[in-house]
Enzyme design. Sequence first.
Site, PDB file in Angstrom:
ATOM      1  N   ASN A  12       1.009  -1.400  -0.414  1.00  9.57           N
ATOM      2  CA  ASN A  12       0.218   0.196  -0.355  1.00  9.57           C
ATOM      3  C   ASN A  12       0.541   1.272   0.227  1.00  9.57           C
ATOM      4  O   ASN A  12       0.627   2.081  -0.446  1.00  9.57           O
ATOM      5  CB  ASN A  12      -0.513   0.209   1.312  1.00  9.57           C
ATOM      6  CG  ASN A  12      -2.081  -0.897   1.119  1.00  9.57           C
ATOM      7  OD1 ASN A  12      -2.010  -1.704   0.259  1.00  9.57           O
ATOM      8  ND2 ASN A  12      -2.738  -1.214   2.202  1.00  9.57           N
ATOM      9  N   ARG A  25     -12.655  -4.849 -13.246  1.00 17.33           N
ATOM     10  CA  ARG A  25     -10.476  -5.313 -13.221  1.00 17.33           C
ATOM     11  C   ARG A  25     -11.535  -7.182 -12.791  1.00 17.33           C
ATOM     12  O   ARG A  25     -12.824  -7.082 -12.675  1.00 17.33           O
ATOM     13  CB  ARG A  25     -10.558  -5.729 -11.442  1.00 17.33           C
ATOM     14  CG  ARG A  25      -9.840  -3.823 -11.411  1.00 17.33           C
ATOM     15  CD  ARG A  25      -9.377  -3.846  -9.828  1.00 17.33           C
ATOM     16  NE  ARG A  25      -8.421  -2.712  -9.315  1.00 17.33           N
ATOM     17  CZ  ARG A  25      -7.633  -1.796  -9.913  1.00 17.33           C
ATOM     18  NH1 ARG A  25      -7.058  -2.319 -10.575  1.00 17.33           N
ATOM     19  NH2 ARG A  25      -7.695  -0.692  -9.638  1.00 17.33           N
ATOM     20  N   ARG A  31      -6.627   1.469 -12.536  1.00 18.68           N
ATOM     21  CA  ARG A  31      -5.721   1.907 -12.422  1.00 18.68           C
ATOM     22  C   ARG A  31      -4.425   0.081 -12.062  1.00 18.68           C
ATOM     23  O   ARG A  31      -5.061  -0.714 -11.347  1.00 18.68           O
ATOM     24  CB  ARG A  31      -4.758   2.406 -11.172  1.00 18.68           C
ATOM     25  CG  ARG A  31      -3.702   2.546 -10.659  1.00 18.68           C
ATOM     26  CD  ARG A  31      -3.366   3.888  -9.599  1.00 18.68           C
ATOM     27  NE  ARG A  31      -4.393   4.720 -10.004  1.00 18.68           N
ATOM     28  CZ  ARG A  31      -4.743   5.823  -9.195  1.00 18.68           C
ATOM     29  NH1 ARG A  31      -5.410   5.590  -7.934  1.00 18.68           N
ATOM     30  NH2 ARG A  31      -5.028   6.652  -9.611  1.00 18.68           N
ATOM     31  N   HIS A  70     -16.835   2.251 -13.728  1.00 22.14           N
ATOM     32  CA  HIS A  70     -16.285   2.179 -12.197  1.00 22.14           C
ATOM     33  C   HIS A  70     -17.379   1.131 -12.010  1.00 22.14           C
ATOM     34  O   HIS A  70     -17.379   0.677 -10.877  1.00 22.14           O
ATOM     35  CB  HIS A  70     -15.832   3.155 -11.551  1.00 22.14           C
ATOM     36  CG  HIS A  70     -15.406   2.553 -10.256  1.00 22.14           C
ATOM     37  ND1 HIS A  70     -16.130   2.191  -9.205  1.00 22.14           N
ATOM     38  CD2 HIS A  70     -14.050   1.473  -9.943  1.00 22.14           C
ATOM     39  CE1 HIS A  70     -15.357   1.585  -7.961  1.00 22.14           C
ATOM     40  NE2 HIS A  70     -14.187   0.827  -9.342  1.00 22.14           N
ATOM     41  N   TYR A 116     -12.483  -9.776  -0.219  1.00 22.39           N
ATOM     42  CA  TYR A 116     -13.277  -8.603  -0.714  1.00 22.39           C
ATOM     43  C   TYR A 116     -14.673  -8.354  -0.159  1.00 22.39           C
ATOM     44  O   TYR A 116     -15.674  -9.628  -0.119  1.00 22.39           O
ATOM     45  CB  TYR A 116     -13.380  -8.261  -1.353  1.00 22.39           C
ATOM     46  CG  TYR A 116     -12.252  -7.352  -1.289  1.00 22.39           C
ATOM     47  CD1 TYR A 116     -11.169  -7.473  -1.195  1.00 22.39           C
ATOM     48  CD2 TYR A 116     -11.883  -6.206  -3.788  1.00 22.39           C
ATOM     49  CE1 TYR A 116      -9.523  -7.342  -1.931  1.00 22.39           C
ATOM     50  CE2 TYR A 116     -10.639  -5.988  -3.508  1.00 22.39           C
ATOM     51  CZ  TYR A 116      -9.670  -6.503  -3.118  1.00 22.39           C
ATOM     52  OH  TYR A 116      -8.642  -5.748  -3.383  1.00 22.39           O
ATOM     53  N   ARG A 137     -13.441   2.964   5.785  1.00 25.11           N
ATOM     54  CA  ARG A 137     -12.561   2.396   5.849  1.00 25.11           C
ATOM     55  C   ARG A 137     -10.992   2.666   5.666  1.00 25.11           C
ATOM     56  O   ARG A 137     -10.048   2.837   6.413  1.00 25.11           O
ATOM     57  CB  ARG A 137     -12.469   0.859   4.813  1.00 25.11           C
ATOM     58  CG  ARG A 137     -11.583  -0.329   4.977  1.00 25.11           C
ATOM     59  CD  ARG A 137     -10.995  -0.716   3.457  1.00 25.11           C
ATOM     60  NE  ARG A 137     -10.250   0.244   2.891  1.00 25.11           N
ATOM     61  CZ  ARG A 137     -10.868   0.206   0.853  1.00 25.11           C
ATOM     62  NH1 ARG A 137     -11.575  -0.954   0.740  1.00 25.11           N
ATOM     63  NH2 ARG A 137     -10.061   0.409   0.131  1.00 25.11           N
ATOM     64  N   HIS A 189     -15.339  -3.394   1.537  1.00 24.23           N
ATOM     65  CA  HIS A 189     -14.937  -2.958   0.076  1.00 24.23           C
ATOM     66  C   HIS A 189     -16.579  -2.399  -0.150  1.00 24.23           C
ATOM     67  O   HIS A 189     -16.719  -1.920  -0.796  1.00 24.23           O
ATOM     68  CB  HIS A 189     -14.139  -4.053  -0.797  1.00 24.23           C
ATOM     69  CG  HIS A 189     -14.196  -2.885  -2.558  1.00 24.23           C
ATOM     70  ND1 HIS A 189     -15.235  -3.254  -3.702  1.00 24.23           N
ATOM     71  CD2 HIS A 189     -13.451  -2.647  -2.698  1.00 24.23           C
ATOM     72  CE1 HIS A 189     -14.448  -3.410  -4.416  1.00 24.23           C
ATOM     73  NE2 HIS A 189     -13.428  -2.378  -3.847  1.00 24.23           N
TER      74      HIS A 189
END
Length: 706
Positions: free
Chosen positions: A70, A396, A426, A456, A489, A585, A613
């Site tokens: 991260n 993704r 990304r 998205h 997630y 979060r 998530h």
Amino acid sequence: MSPSPSARTPPRQPVAPETPQETDPLRDPSLYLNRELSQLDFNFRVLAQAQDASVPLLERLRYLCISCTNLDEFFEIRAATVRQAQDFGMPLAADGVPHATLLKRIHDRAADLVDAQYRCWNEVLRPALSENGVRVLHRQHWTARQTRWLRAYFRDEILPVLSPLGLDPAHPFPKILNKSLNIVVVLKGKDAFGRAGHLAIVRAPRSLPRIIQLPEKASGGEHDFVFLSAVLSAFVDELFPGMEVKGAYQFRVTRNSELIVDEEEVENLALALRDELAGRGFLRAMRLEIASDCPKPIVRSLLENFELPENAVYRIHGPVNLNRAAQIYDMVQRPDLKYPPYQPQQLKDMETIFERAAAGDVLMHHPFDAFTPVLELIRQAAEDPNVLAIKQTLYRAGKDSPIVEHLIQAARNGKDVTVVIELRARFDEEANLRLADRLQDAGVQVVYGVVGYKTHAKMLLIVRREGRKLQRYTHLGTGNYHAGTSRAYTDFGLITADPDIGSDVHQIFQQISGLAPAIKLRRLLQSPFTLHAGVLKRIEREMKHARAGRPAHIVAKMNALNEPQVIRALYRASQAGVRIDLIVRGACTLRPGIPGVSDHIRVRSIVGRFLEHSRVWWFGNDGEPELFCSSADWLERNLLRRVEIGFPIVDPALAARVKEESLDNYLLDNLNAWELQPDGTYRHLQPESDAMPHSAQSSLLAKLCG
């Protein structure tokens, strides 16, 4: 070159008017936290999991590595964005911190994090792993037998692929790839050409394993490992025969990885992205990590080469790529050192999933509910002769995705298949480019989204002929269509035959792929058009209830919060007496608990076994509550610069389930919860003396997977 008509940026939806800046006290910068520093603080909460003795040991190692990864991404994206904002004189964020000051604060806070990470590794985890038979061997502690095996491994497997480079006028400093492992070597003597040695660079190709496991017969332990950096440093003298190695120091540089493509000026986004990706690994340097014992002159030389200031260097007491230790988790099969396995709850009667959805909405709470129904829905759609069309977004998808195979099979079966692939997801850009090529080769119509707006939203639409009518079936989710992350997630997914939702999703797909005008949706909220205004409208509604003396309550769960207009609306709602509970979060720039401003706002962060998530928003509405799930966080980019959706959970029983499992349950957590304080720090909550310990995620595992 002017963009084609289909590439024009869609009009932005006007947002609700606000109080003029000069008269609005809620614009005071002191009321806002900084997003970047808040994001850094999240990694301290992740690191706390690595320091928690109640967490299984190999899981603790994984948390440590996640915090390291991260931090890499933070410098690649967030810190790089601040540096660019400074270079181009861009406006300050709502907190008003000057860019130069922020970069200094980032360095100081990141330095604290790095120090904590390596103390955790050197003083806690590495010794604990060794006590449990998982040894990561220090170079100075290698036995003679281990050294012999490692030297032979170096000669056979490593040395043939190395290309050391001596630095002199004929050999300028080489290009150093982003986050690659390198060794700077100090040499004494002359080589075969009579050249005096001084410095050389040894780059470790990506083809070499960063963690090497020694065979038990050569080491004496079943789970013995060394870092590649230790092997390179130990045997680097073999690369420079006849010369004396005076020192060898590992280093790594982190570079800006934010791709910038002027979409208005390109005719083919895929080609433009391929060009940008080719150079991504060599963009502007942001951080230098180097061995703690490296001499200052060498550090200065590296900083000059990378054009970095003094405060961009991080002295490392251990491997510079500590995140690579995550490989040990998969290499060591020790169930006693990992979380106990669980079986997600399976949906019954999946062989008739269309009939099941037609009878009533199907809700899934991953990872506690299996992702299988989503895969099965697409598989059945691909094979069902009554299915005419499939439309899906992919942000993704993951490697070897079964969803992709089903979509390809559907196209081969003669169905009309359209897939919206977000090429700018990304760090998944290359994978998505390959995916787009593969789908197009199979006859799938591939759309790259909307110029200027990342797509998205998570949507799947299936059009099926049933008798004399066409029926739409829809899946909407808060997370990606990724079977792997669905087990790691927390996310919600909804399969529905609701005609209004189906119509809305159909129109959104038409809008993305064609030239549809702005549309009026029946049930969904859509960014960049109605999502932002819809959130503000519902906050305002709670405010009116509170002012009228009626109960008013907002509970919202998300990954991050920084949109200033939403924050000001929440402040005004708090001033009106609305009770506001936020479960955020990661980064949160709202400052709770300020007298007269945010007295009624609480913010907590949950960090546990699974990555939180899901985005869920509940508005009390005086006894007639509304609950939305969404793909969007309350960030400026999600609400204003992306294609996102918020979808209501219409079935009262399902809405009650979502609220209980993802909101009420998480507000009771007193084991994995951190509460945001007015000064921006987080306090780890502990059970009160008279309270039962409660972990939200553990309770869901027991309830749904027990």
